[in-house]
Design an enzyme around this catalytic site. Sequence first.
Site, PDB file in Angstrom:
ATOM      1  N   LYS A 193       0.927  -1.288  -0.070  1.00 45.40           N
ATOM      2  CA  LYS A 193       0.082  -0.003  -0.040  1.00 45.40           C
ATOM      3  C   LYS A 193       0.806   1.352  -0.078  1.00 45.40           C
ATOM      4  CE  LYS A 193      -3.726   2.494   2.754  1.00 45.40           C
ATOM      5  NZ  LYS A 193      -4.270   2.382   3.885  1.00 45.40           N
ATOM      6  N   ARG A 203     -10.660  10.215   2.145  1.00 49.06           N
ATOM      7  CA  ARG A 203     -10.385  10.806   3.390  1.00 49.06           C
ATOM      8  C   ARG A 203     -11.496  11.873   3.651  1.00 49.06           C
ATOM      9  NH1 ARG A 203      -3.764  11.154   3.007  1.00 49.06           N
ATOM     10  NH2 ARG A 203      -3.716   8.828   3.138  1.00 49.06           N
ATOM     11  N   ARG A 216       1.328   9.769   5.569  1.00 48.95           N
ATOM     12  CA  ARG A 216       1.522   8.517   6.173  1.00 48.95           C
ATOM     13  C   ARG A 216       2.670   7.906   5.575  1.00 48.95           C
ATOM     14  NH1 ARG A 216      -4.899   7.141   5.991  1.00 48.95           N
ATOM     15  NH2 ARG A 216      -5.127   8.634   7.935  1.00 48.95           N
ATOM     16  N   GLU A 232       7.393  -6.964   1.376  1.00 49.58           N
ATOM     17  CA  GLU A 232       6.110  -6.684   2.073  1.00 49.58           C
ATOM     18  C   GLU A 232       5.130  -8.012   1.872  1.00 49.58           C
ATOM     19  OE1 GLU A 232       5.113  -4.387   4.358  1.00 49.58           O
ATOM     20  OE2 GLU A 232       5.841  -2.452   4.027  1.00 49.58           O
ATOM     21  N   LYS A 247      -2.057  -1.492  -3.699  1.00 49.06           N
ATOM     22  CA  LYS A 247      -3.036  -0.483  -3.630  1.00 49.06           C
ATOM     23  C   LYS A 247      -2.519   0.898  -3.949  1.00 49.06           C
ATOM     24  CE  LYS A 247      -5.968   2.109  -0.639  1.00 49.06           C
ATOM     25  NZ  LYS A 247      -5.993   2.128   0.976  1.00 49.06           N
ATOM     26  N   SER A 273     -10.175   5.682  -4.407  1.00 49.49           N
ATOM     27  CA  SER A 273     -11.162   6.716  -4.563  1.00 49.49           C
ATOM     28  C   SER A 273     -10.563   7.754  -5.687  1.00 49.49           C
ATOM     29  CB  SER A 273     -11.367   7.343  -3.386  1.00 49.49           C
ATOM     30  OG  SER A 273     -10.090   7.941  -2.733  1.00 49.49           O
TER      31      SER A 273
HETATM   32  C1  PBG Z   1      -7.280   2.786   5.542  1.00 50.83           C
HETATM   33  C2  PBG Z   1      -7.557   3.082   4.260  1.00 50.83           C
HETATM   34  C3  PBG Z   1      -7.482   4.157   3.421  1.00 50.83           C
HETATM   35  C4  PBG Z   1      -8.159   3.636   2.310  1.00 50.83           C
HETATM   36  C5  PBG Z   1      -8.533   2.393   2.367  1.00 50.83           C
HETATM   37  N1  PBG Z   1      -8.312   2.147   3.598  1.00 50.83           N
HETATM   38  C6  PBG Z   1      -6.951   5.471   3.529  1.00 50.83           C
HETATM   39  C7  PBG Z   1      -5.701   5.734   3.549  1.00 50.83           C
HETATM   40  O1  PBG Z   1      -4.733   4.944   3.725  1.00 50.83           O
HETATM   41  O2  PBG Z   1      -5.313   6.776   3.664  1.00 50.83           O
HETATM   42  C8  PBG Z   1      -8.226   4.425   0.833  1.00 50.83           C
HETATM   43  C9  PBG Z   1      -9.068   4.017  -0.161  1.00 50.83           C
HETATM   44  C10 PBG Z   1      -9.517   4.855  -1.487  1.00 50.83           C
HETATM   45  O3  PBG Z   1      -8.862   5.949  -1.563  1.00 50.83           O
HETATM   46  O4  PBG Z   1     -10.356   4.511  -2.073  1.00 50.83           O
HETATM   47  N2  PBG Z   1      -8.210   2.920   6.552  1.00 50.83           N
END
Ligand code: PBG
Length: 322
Positions: A193, A203, A216, A232, A247, A273
């Site tokens: 990720k 968010r 992050r 990972e 992701k 998203s």
């Molecule tokens: C963390 C999480 C995130 C997403 C899925 N799980 C946000 C992040 O890591 O900042 C993002 C998914 C998306 O953008 O569609 N709980």
Amino acid sequence: MHRHRRLRRTPALRRLVSETSLSVDDLITPIFVREGIDSPIEIPSLPGVFQHDVKSATEFCKRLIDLGIPGVIIFGIPESKDELGSAAWDPDGIAQVAISEIKSAVADDLVVMADLCLDEYTSSGHCGVFRSPSDVDNDATLELYAKVAIAQAQAGVDLVGPSGMMDGQVGVIRNALDHDGYTDVGIMAYSAKYASALYGPFRYAVDVTIADGGNRSTYQQDFRNSKESLSEILADVDQGADIVMVKPAMTYLDIVSLASRNVTVPVAAYHVSGEYAMIKAADANGSIDGDAVAIEQLTAIKRAGASMILTYFAPFISELLG
Ligand code: PBG
């Protein structure tokens, strides 16, 4: 002459020689469930996607079954947040309530997964126990993830999806689940990720602002790197991941390919998203045909080696698929 064109001549020939097919069976729909509302609210950053109350989330799940979609992943949005994110493991917390309501309505007709993280629940907006000025405490966070896993398992989840990118999270969660007898609850690990700007609309959807304008980057991966993804992913498989995830998806197809060539567990990819929002925005201003671009992108993710895709497009395109 014409060697390449010969097999492209008719739709039937093209179908016959196609190497990849995108099917409704490959799709997982993300669902946002918000505490304290009694009707769905459309998310401005994700047109066509809603924050649901528990009842409308359950109805939505039944509709997804009718569309043939095999899986959902639940994201909870609590009414109040605290330092440790305690609503994430509260048996009455929004995700647990949603999981149990949905599961009792759909039984085994739908695979119900849950995002396992703390960022929606912590006042810092970080995925773990935040220590000022700028980092999370990895091992203190692992103890909390174990509690969330048990709460979600008690609520009836089929698979948990740890997404916080703490080192060792899959092993700790697997141990906790096994110890409490939840040996059938699986783990879909967000293994590779990346720290991506493409999570922006999400968010907004889950009402998360990271403390002090932070990011992050100390726990999510650096998008300049690919080798650490493999490290990972292999670590997660070793610790007991049943499915590994990459992701975001489109900008990381090389990683999807790398993963699928190096592990024997199924590989998932999350079309996130920002990827959804970009297509929707370009469609809305008439630049592209959004559904056609969505199908092209999702098929490319499969071609790269993913066997399933988390996507906000799932309910919109399922009927267009063969
Ligand atoms: C963390 C999480 C995130 C997403 C899925 N799980 C946000 C992040 O890591 O900042 C993002 C998914 C998306 O953008 O569609 N709980």
